[in-house]
Design a protein around this motif. Structure first.
Motif, short mmCIF file in Angstrom:
data_model
loop_
_atom_site.label_atom_id
_atom_site.label_comp_id
_atom_site.label_asym_id
_atom_site.label_seq_id
_atom_site.Cartn_x
_atom_site.Cartn_y
_atom_site.Cartn_z
N GLU A 192 -7.51 -0.98 -4.81
CA GLU A 192 -7.25 -0.49 -3.46
C GLU A 192 -8.59 -0.14 -2.82
O GLU A 192 -9.44 0.48 -3.46
CB GLU A 192 -6.34 0.75 -3.45
N ASN B 255 -6.00 -0.43 3.44
CA ASN B 255 -5.10 0.43 4.24
C ASN B 255 -5.27 0.13 5.73
O ASN B 255 -6.38 0.12 6.25
CB ASN B 255 -5.45 1.90 4.00
N GLU C 100 -1.89 -2.41 3.17
CA GLU C 100 -0.97 -1.29 2.92
C GLU C 100 -0.74 -0.59 4.25
O GLU C 100 -1.69 -0.24 4.93
CB GLU C 100 -1.59 -0.28 1.95
N ASP D 135 3.12 1.94 2.00
CA ASP D 135 2.42 3.06 1.38
C ASP D 135 3.20 4.35 1.62
O ASP D 135 3.95 4.45 2.59
CB ASP D 135 1.03 3.17 2.01
N LYS E 268 4.77 1.36 -2.56
CA LYS E 268 3.95 2.22 -3.40
C LYS E 268 4.64 3.56 -3.59
O LYS E 268 5.04 4.20 -2.62
CB LYS E 268 2.57 2.42 -2.77
MG MG Z 1 -3.01 3.22 0.32
#
Ligand code: MG
Ligand code: C2E
Ligand code: MG
Ligand code: MG
Length: 291
Positions: free
Chosen positions: A59, A117, A149, A179, A200
């Motif tokens: 990530e 993200n 995400e 997320d 997630k």
């Molecule tokens: Mg994340």
């Protein structure tokens, strides 16, 4: 509260307000400069294949090197997100640099999937599809390797926009994970219709999974939901072996957390990955000798 105190109260109120506005303006101004000067940097937290005990990808987490201080998103991301232009600038910047890192690693013989993200403002901006297009045109190797995400909250903010943009990204080979799943108010019915490849499990549900039957119940039902819906499930915030083991027992096969590693600069990430692979022989449970 302050207003009832008369003249001085007003002055106090104005001063704090002014100080707050100044500090916000400072964050915005300095952040623009930091983006230009590459003081906004990317760290990489390993995402592990828990079953095979090997690296699945990473990530991408943004950091701001502000002089001697390394700032985490908690101290600036809300400010950045309050300015649509800045939020989109950050989003495009991170996508572009993550794709460049994929190329650099491939050139060095390392193949890692990266998960970036994407904030609410960028996802719902009309420039989002163009940004994705530009990045994959410049970096075709990112297709199928770059993942995004988005938080449940961002997806709920302008649901139709989010759906269109996620569908479009998926059609270009950029998959999305949801997320902080379970922390907002999305209905499961609506979630089923979102074009996502995975969810997630928030750190909040992993924390205390050993002591708290409520968290255990949530993790269990998410695991069932993910497998019924054909979604990947990534657990975040795994801090010890016991948590890893219980997640595996629940059938959760992907995860990240300090038990493996915190987010690291690119060079440290590759060092860590090499050391991990040589210390732990990857296990393929389907071929495990004692089963
Ligand atoms: Mg994340
Ligand atoms: P997130 O995407 O849910 O990221 C997970 C956060 O949990 C990260 O914090 C990570 O460092 C932290 N974490 C990882 N392992 C553990 C663990 O074992 N225990 C605990 N307690 N925490 C762990 P970080 O890096 O401070 O990021 C916070 C949030 O900032 C992220 O939450 C994400 O929403 C946002 N963010 C990070 N990078 C970006 C970015 O490039 N763009 C945007 N828009 N938001 C970002
Ligand atoms: Mg998360
Ligand atoms: Mg989180």
């Amino acid at each position: 509260r302050v207003k009832n105190r008369g003249g001085q109260g007003y002055a106090f109120f104005d001063q704090t307000l002014e100080a707050e506005v100044n500090s916000r303006n400072r964050v915005r101004r300095d952040f623009v400069r930091a983006l230009d000067e590459h003081a906004v940097i990317l760290h990489y937290q390993p995402q592990m294949d828990l079953e095979r005990n090997c690296i699945h990808g990473a990530e991408v987490l943004v950091r701001w090197q502000d002089g001697d201080e390394l700032l985490h998103p908690a101290s600036f991301i809300d400010e950045v997100e309050s300015d649509t232009g800045l939020a989109c600038e950050l989003g495009h910047n991170v996508l572009e640099r993550a794709a460049t890192q994929i190329d650099d690693w491939l050139a060095a013989g390392e193949d890692y999937r990266l998960s970036v993200n994407i904030g609410l403002k960028h996802l719902s901006s009309s420039r989002f599809p163009d940004d994705i297009e530009r990045v994959i045109t410049r970096h075709p190797q990112a297709i199928g390797r770059l993942n995004i995400e988005i938080t449940e909250r961002a997806a709920l903010h302008s649901p139709e926009r989010a759906r269109q943009h996620l569908e479009w990204a998926a059609s270009r080979g950029i998959a999305a994970h949801l997320d902080d799943f379970g922390t907002a108010y999305a209905s499961l019915e609506w979630l089923q219709t979102l074009p996502i490849a995975g969810i997630k499990l928030d750190v909040k549900f992993v924390r205390g999974i050993l002591q708290d039957s409520h968290n255990l119940a949530i993790a269990t039902s998410m695991s069932v939901l993910a497998s019924l819906e054909g979604l990947q499930l990534v657990a975040e915030g795994i801090e010890n072996r016991a948590e890893r083991d219980i997640l595996l027992d629940l059938g959760i096969t992907l995860g990240q957390g300090y038990f493996f590693s915190p987010a690291l600069p690119a060079g440290d990430f590759t060092d860590w990955a090499r050391a991990y692979s040589s210390e732990h022989e990857a296990l393929d449970p389907r071929r495990a000798p004692f089963q």
